[in-house]
Design a protein around this motif. Structure first.
Motif, PDB file in Angstrom:
ATOM      1  N   ARG A  99       0.829  -1.221   0.000  1.00 50.44           N
ATOM      2  CA  ARG A  99       0.000   0.000   0.000  1.00 50.44           C
ATOM      3  C   ARG A  99       0.853   1.257   0.000  1.00 50.44           C
ATOM      4  N   GLY A 100       2.116   1.127   0.382  1.00 52.41           N
ATOM      5  CA  GLY A 100       3.036   2.263   0.355  1.00 52.41           C
ATOM      6  C   GLY A 100       3.837   2.347  -0.935  1.00 52.41           C
ATOM      7  N   GLU A 101       3.650   1.405  -1.841  1.00 48.09           N
ATOM      8  CA  GLU A 101       4.384   1.377  -3.110  1.00 48.09           C
ATOM      9  C   GLU A 101       3.502   1.893  -4.254  1.00 48.09           C
ATOM     10  N   ARG A 102       4.133   2.386  -5.295  1.00 48.39           N
ATOM     11  CA  ARG A 102       3.415   2.718  -6.515  1.00 48.39           C
ATOM     12  C   ARG A 102       3.337   1.431  -7.340  1.00 48.39           C
ATOM     13  N   LEU A 103       2.152   0.901  -7.528  1.00 51.11           N
ATOM     14  CA  LEU A 103       1.961  -0.361  -8.240  1.00 51.11           C
ATOM     15  C   LEU A 103       1.563  -0.106  -9.687  1.00 51.11           C
ATOM     16  N   ARG A 104       1.788  -1.116 -10.532  1.00 51.12           N
ATOM     17  CA  ARG A 104       1.319  -1.025 -11.916  1.00 51.12           C
ATOM     18  C   ARG A 104      -0.194  -0.890 -11.928  1.00 51.12           C
ATOM     19  N   PRO A 105      -0.744  -0.225 -12.918  1.00 50.10           N
ATOM     20  CA  PRO A 105      -2.206  -0.125 -13.017  1.00 50.10           C
ATOM     21  C   PRO A 105      -2.836  -1.525 -13.082  1.00 50.10           C
ATOM     22  N   GLY A 106      -3.906  -1.690 -12.352  1.00 51.35           N
ATOM     23  CA  GLY A 106      -4.634  -2.950 -12.349  1.00 51.35           C
ATOM     24  C   GLY A 106      -4.141  -3.972 -11.338  1.00 51.35           C
ATOM     25  N   VAL A 107      -3.035  -3.703 -10.647  1.00 52.28           N
ATOM     26  CA  VAL A 107      -2.522  -4.644  -9.650  1.00 52.28           C
ATOM     27  C   VAL A 107      -3.308  -4.464  -8.359  1.00 52.28           C
ATOM     28  N   ASP A 108      -3.924  -5.536  -7.904  1.00 51.72           N
ATOM     29  CA  ASP A 108      -4.673  -5.514  -6.644  1.00 51.72           C
ATOM     30  C   ASP A 108      -3.699  -5.798  -5.501  1.00 51.72           C
ATOM     31  N   PRO A 109      -3.577  -4.896  -4.533  1.00 51.83           N
ATOM     32  CA  PRO A 109      -2.612  -5.105  -3.439  1.00 51.83           C
ATOM     33  C   PRO A 109      -2.840  -6.403  -2.656  1.00 51.83           C
ATOM     34  N   GLY A 110      -4.079  -6.795  -2.446  1.00 52.49           N
ATOM     35  CA  GLY A 110      -4.368  -8.034  -1.720  1.00 52.49           C
ATOM     36  C   GLY A 110      -3.883  -9.259  -2.469  1.00 52.49           C
TER      37      GLY A 110
END
Length: 195
Positions: free
Chosen positions: A142-153
């Protein structure tokens, strides 16, 4: 204040029993360690052991394995705490975890002599490990910038399974080689998650 002191005393006694159990397992093995052995090693009566572990030997062994696994993950978390980001924490965790498992004399002995007994015990502990690790990784994600569409869970679940798989069995990767670990983490762990 009295009840606080009593709670501390109970926790010390419980820890004393768990440590004595580990000592007995080191000495006689998982299957041959008895309540009498543990009581003698801890300097306590069998009745005291039953007060803390009413399920008897099975309860005591299960809690000892869970306690030792918890201590391992506490050391792991402490070790990676200074790493600056998710990938670095995974890298440090794989290196530390692999080395700690390899150097854990008791674990290695049980894996050689009583793997079935250990696997049975771990099968009850693994869901707790997975849940704790998933929560830890989810907070990091949740503290990272993720690729679009990546669900953190879903990403936390994936990283948990990957980490536990590799730390226990490195496969083709040399987890003592920092460059290989970095490549493994960047390509297989976070390659599809981070931009």
């Amino acid at each position: 204040m009295r009840s606080g002191g009593a709670a501390v005393g109970k926790e010390r006694t419980r820890t004393r029993i768990l440590a004595a159990t580990l000592t007995c397992i080191e000495r006689w093995g998982l299957a041959k360690t008895s309540l009498e052995d543990v009581a003698r090693e801890a300097g306590l009566s069998r009745a005291t052991l039953y007060r803390y572990f009413p399920g008897g030997r099975e309860h005591l062994v299960h809690d000892t394995v869970t306690w030792e696994v918890g201590r391992f993950f506490a050391r792991l978390e402490h070790h990676v705490s200074a790493a600056p980001d998710l990938a670095a924490k995974l890298e440090e965790g794989l290196i530390f975890g692999h080395r700690a498992i390899h150097e854990h004399a008791l674990l290695q002995r049980i894996l050689r002599t009583e793997p079935e007994a250990l696997l049975e015990e771990l099968s009850q502990t693994v869901p707790l490990i997975e849940a704790a690790m998933r929560a830890y990784l989810l907070a990091l994600l949740r503290g990272e910038r993720l690729r679009p569409g990546v669900d953190p869970g879903e990403a936390a679940d994936y990283l948990t399974r990957m980490f536990l798989s590799y730390v226990g069995s490195q496969g083709q990767w040399d987890l003592t080689d920092r460059a290989q670990v970095e490549l493994l983490v960047r390509s297989q762990f976070v390659g599809g998650l981070l931009p």
